[in-house]
Enzyme design. Structure first.
Site, PDB file in Angstrom:
ATOM      1  N   ASN A 162      46.788  42.374  42.453  1.00  0.00           N
ATOM      2  CA  ASN A 162      47.848  41.389  42.679  1.00  0.00           C
ATOM      3  C   ASN A 162      49.003  41.708  41.757  1.00  0.00           C
ATOM      4  O   ASN A 162      49.046  41.267  40.603  1.00  0.00           O
ATOM      5  CB  ASN A 162      47.321  39.981  42.425  1.00  0.00           C
ATOM      6  CG  ASN A 162      46.294  39.579  43.456  1.00  0.00           C
ATOM      7  OD1 ASN A 162      46.630  39.285  44.599  1.00  0.00           O
ATOM      8  ND2 ASN A 162      45.021  39.612  43.058  1.00  0.00           N
ATOM      9  N   GLU A 163      49.927  42.488  42.271  1.00  0.00           N
ATOM     10  CA  GLU A 163      51.059  42.945  41.476  1.00  0.00           C
ATOM     11  C   GLU A 163      52.080  41.815  41.341  1.00  0.00           C
ATOM     12  O   GLU A 163      51.979  40.798  42.028  1.00  0.00           O
ATOM     13  CB  GLU A 163      51.699  44.161  42.173  1.00  0.00           C
ATOM     14  CG  GLU A 163      50.767  45.363  42.329  1.00  0.00           C
ATOM     15  CD  GLU A 163      50.459  46.098  41.019  1.00  0.00           C
ATOM     16  OE1 GLU A 163      50.664  45.519  39.925  1.00  0.00           O
ATOM     17  OE2 GLU A 163      49.999  47.243  41.085  1.00  0.00           O
ATOM     18  N   PRO A 164      53.066  41.990  40.459  1.00  0.00           N
ATOM     19  CA  PRO A 164      54.110  40.984  40.323  1.00  0.00           C
ATOM     20  C   PRO A 164      54.653  40.575  41.697  1.00  0.00           C
ATOM     21  O   PRO A 164      54.862  41.422  42.572  1.00  0.00           O
ATOM     22  CB  PRO A 164      55.180  41.702  39.499  1.00  0.00           C
ATOM     23  CG  PRO A 164      54.394  42.650  38.659  1.00  0.00           C
ATOM     24  CD  PRO A 164      53.254  43.108  39.516  1.00  0.00           C
ATOM     25  N   SER A 166      52.910  38.308  43.437  1.00  0.00           N
ATOM     26  CA  SER A 166      51.753  37.674  44.084  1.00  0.00           C
ATOM     27  C   SER A 166      51.690  36.210  43.659  1.00  0.00           C
ATOM     28  O   SER A 166      51.711  35.907  42.466  1.00  0.00           O
ATOM     29  CB  SER A 166      50.451  38.354  43.654  1.00  0.00           C
ATOM     30  OG  SER A 166      50.499  39.730  43.928  1.00  0.00           O
ATOM     31  N   THR A 181      51.696  50.792  37.952  1.00  0.00           N
ATOM     32  CA  THR A 181      50.261  50.896  38.232  1.00  0.00           C
ATOM     33  C   THR A 181      49.930  52.301  38.732  1.00  0.00           C
ATOM     34  O   THR A 181      48.938  52.904  38.327  1.00  0.00           O
ATOM     35  CB  THR A 181      49.887  49.859  39.314  1.00  0.00           C
ATOM     36  OG1 THR A 181      50.127  48.562  38.777  1.00  0.00           O
ATOM     37  CG2 THR A 181      48.436  49.987  39.728  1.00  0.00           C
TER      38      THR A 181
END
Ligand code: PGA
Length: 637
Positions: A162-164, A166, A181
């Site tokens: 869940n990257e920025p 999310s 990432t």
């Protein structure tokens, strides 16, 4: 029920955060919780449902669970697992897939039924992704929900993938990976270009549904994001911050990952502190930076308005404090990292005698040395010391195939020209192995050997440029690395005995080393562990009693000014020369500079930036203005 730690020192923390000495203790604590729930459920004939994570972080936890299974007979027959995520496009047998990781790191070593283990399917067709993700959620619900969820955290603040961006309600879905990432995964995939762009991940909402959550984090690279997640208002810029709303979530972190929490970084802001010499130094230098004044211009109000009134009371006046701190900082600066012969050394970081010294520089991989202390190495050599650089590992995993193919062609051509059959034959064998391994297959020992030789030649070229005697380079090729791969290294007795033999042979007066505080499974951290163990075995030796151990911080980072015990200034020419030295590491040009640093991916600019930055900080504190500085911290083992 959530147990709030309401001590003054952690009042800014919005998630219960427990700081452990190291990853070992923190992992054991979670392993015990897992064991307890498995056993409790066994008694009532029920299942325990675990949410699992991959990456370096949980490896120790899994090793402990395996140990409990093996030594204590802990059965996993009633365990159901759901992994957080999987790279999209990778099959379960791909060496970097998370399914493969889980098999290798846990499932294959315990008695968990295969059907009980769930990892999102990375190969599901695009049009079926949605259905597959819903089915994953349903399976979690059907199992009764997750009892304990294990999390790592990415430097972007991701949990799972869940990257920025999310949101807290997000569910299992297909996502695009953040570039940071992907950069962090570049080493695993032998180049950023090979890292998948997408993944399937449980959502933040899915994670928040778990009954209990443990987030684990080790190493200084995670410190900033941990502080943000724990202390700042929840935001989708740091998805882990949404864990603040979970009623039963604990962060188990090591000292390095905790280092940016207010209670560790600026304890005087959250309660009374004991004003030891290091604490005073840290606080006063922080104050000077905060109010943007040189040390000698701080006034009483600066102290009292910034939570340091008690320090003032204790020490008398800002005048005394300022002078004292100025002198301490001034005395860290030396152009004589091996000590200045014939000089009064009562206020110098390193002793004048003996001169010359035997200096041992330990470089976890080739490049760490020149990158972090190229200027210092050059000075040591110039000032007549006997400098040995020992490259602890070969660094062969970081050599792209294109580079080794170039070398192979050269050897074959030369071999044919000179009818040197043996070399040409070896090169052809290596070529065959390369052709056979496919894009992500592991290299054979022969390929790795040749790759290691390429890095040796780069290291020599770099050392020569810095004026070092290259007959004093030592390539240890420590077995933990030669036989391992990224994120899965583990130290062996053989590593320690190789290091010990080197120490005993050289009997150094000073050692320069790095790796303390790094991610414990990283190459520098394990290289440091090897040194630490070897030193333990040398305890009592005369040479060790007289040996200073200087720590450099590592690729792309530098100690904070208050941590520096020896600051070695570089002139403009020395800095240029150092950069030339770094350029010799041709194969590393496109490699990620550091696992512990956000910033440009070009290692070659980063060293310069870091050293200039330290000089600017010294300048801002009111000390002399230098072009660049390399910093070292004295290690008291
Ligand atoms: P790491 O990854 O454990 O390898 O640091 C953590 C994550 O990205 O979640």
């Amino acid at each position: 029920m959530k147990h709030f730690d309401i001590s003054e020192s952690s009042q800014r923390e919005r998630i219960q955060t427990v700081i452990y000495d190291g990853a070992e203790g923190a992992s054991m604590a979670v392993a015990n919780e897992i064991r307890d729930i498995i056993k409790e459920r066994q008694k009532s004939g029920k299942n325990a449902v675990l949410g699992l994570a991959t990456g370096s972080t949980p490896v120790r936890l899994y090793r402990e669970l395996i140990r409990m299974h093996r030594d204590e007979g802990l059965s996993f027959a009633n365990v159901i697992t759901f992994n957080l995520d999987e790279y999209y496009g990778l099959s379960g047998d791909h060496p970097e897939s998370y399914r493969r990781f889980m098999q290798d790191q846990l499932f294959d070593h315990v008695d968990i039924p295969e059907a009980n283990t769930h990892v999102p399917d990375g190969l599901v067709a695009r049009e079926e992704v949605f259905a597959s993700c819903s089915a994953y959620e349903e399976a979690i619900n059907a199992a009764g929900g997750i009892d304990i969820q294990i999390l790592g955290i990415g430097r972007t603040g991701h949990i799972g993938f869940n990257e920025p961006g999310s949101g807290p309600d997000s569910r299992t879905r297909l996502v695009t990976l953040d570039s940071l990432t992907r950069r962090d995964a570049a080493r695993d995939f032998l180049g950023e270009q090979n890292v998948p762009r997408h993944a399937i991940t449980m959502g933040v909402g899915t994670i928040l549904d778990a009954k209990k959550v443990f987030l684990l984090a080790w190493g200084e690279a995670k410190a900033e994001v941990i502080a943000q997640a724990v202390e700042e208002t929840p935001t989708d810029i740091i998805p882990a911050s949404f864990l603040q709303s979970h009623a039963n979530c604990v962060f188990n972190v090591d000292r390095s990952a905790a280092s940016q929490l207010t209670r560790v970084l600026h304890p005087w802001l959250v309660g009374p502190v004991e004003w030891s010499a290091p604490m005073t130094r840290k606080a006063v230098q922080w104050l000077a930076r905060k109010v943007n004044k040189p040390l000698l211009k701080l006034v009483d109000e600066d102290y009292s308005e910034n939570g340091m009134g008690d320090l003032l009371t204790e020490k008398g006046s800002s005048y005394d404090l300022n002078i004292n701190l100025f002198n301490i900082t001034q005395h860290t600066i030396t152009g004589w990292p091996g000590g200045k012969p014939g000089a009064d050394d009562s206020h110098r970081p390193e002793r004048a005698t003996p001169h010359p010294k035997r200096s041992l520089i330990l470089s976890p991989e080739p490049l760490d040395d020149v990158f972090c202390l190229g200027g210092t190495m050059h000075r040591l050599a110039n000032q007549g010391h006997e400098v040995t650089i020992a490259y602890q590992t070969s660094g062969n995993l970081a050599v792209p195939d294109t580079e080794v193919r170039r070398a192979i062609e050269l050897i074959i051509e030369l071999g044919e020209e000179r009818q040197a059959d043996t070399e040409a034959k070896f090169a052809r064998t290596v070529e065959k192995h390369l052709d056979a391994k496919g894009q992500f297959g592991a290299d054979t020992a022969e390929v790795r050997h040749l790759k290691g030789l390429i890095r040796r030649s780069e290291a020599r070229s770099s050392a020569r440029l810095l004026g070092l005697d290259i007959s004093h380079l030592s390539f240890l090729d420590l077995p933990f690395y030669e036989n391992g791969r990224y994120r899965r290294f583990s130290m062996t007795a053989e590593d320690v005995s190789i290091m010990k033999a080197l120490l005993e042979k050289i009997q150094p007066h000073q050692i320069f080393a790095t790796g303390l505080g790094h991610d414990p499974l990283s190459v520098p951290a394990i290289s440091f562990e090897v040194l630490r163990e070897a030193l333990k075995q040398c305890e009592g030796s005369d040479w060790l009693k007289e040996c200073n151990i200087w720590l450099y911080r590592g690729l792309g980072t530098e100690w904070e000014a208050h941590e520096i015990d020896m600051a070695v200034p570089l002139s403009p020419d020395e800095l240029k020369n150092k950069i030339q030295g770094i350029y010799q590491h041709q194969t590393q040009r496109s490699q990620s500079p550091s696992s512990s640093q956000k910033g440009p991916s070009d290692a070659w600019n980063l060293a310069e930036q870091v050293n200039r930055n330290t000089a600017e900080i010294y300048d801002a504190l009111g000390l002399a203005e230098y072009e660049a500085i390399e910093g070292f911290k004295l290690w008291n083992a």
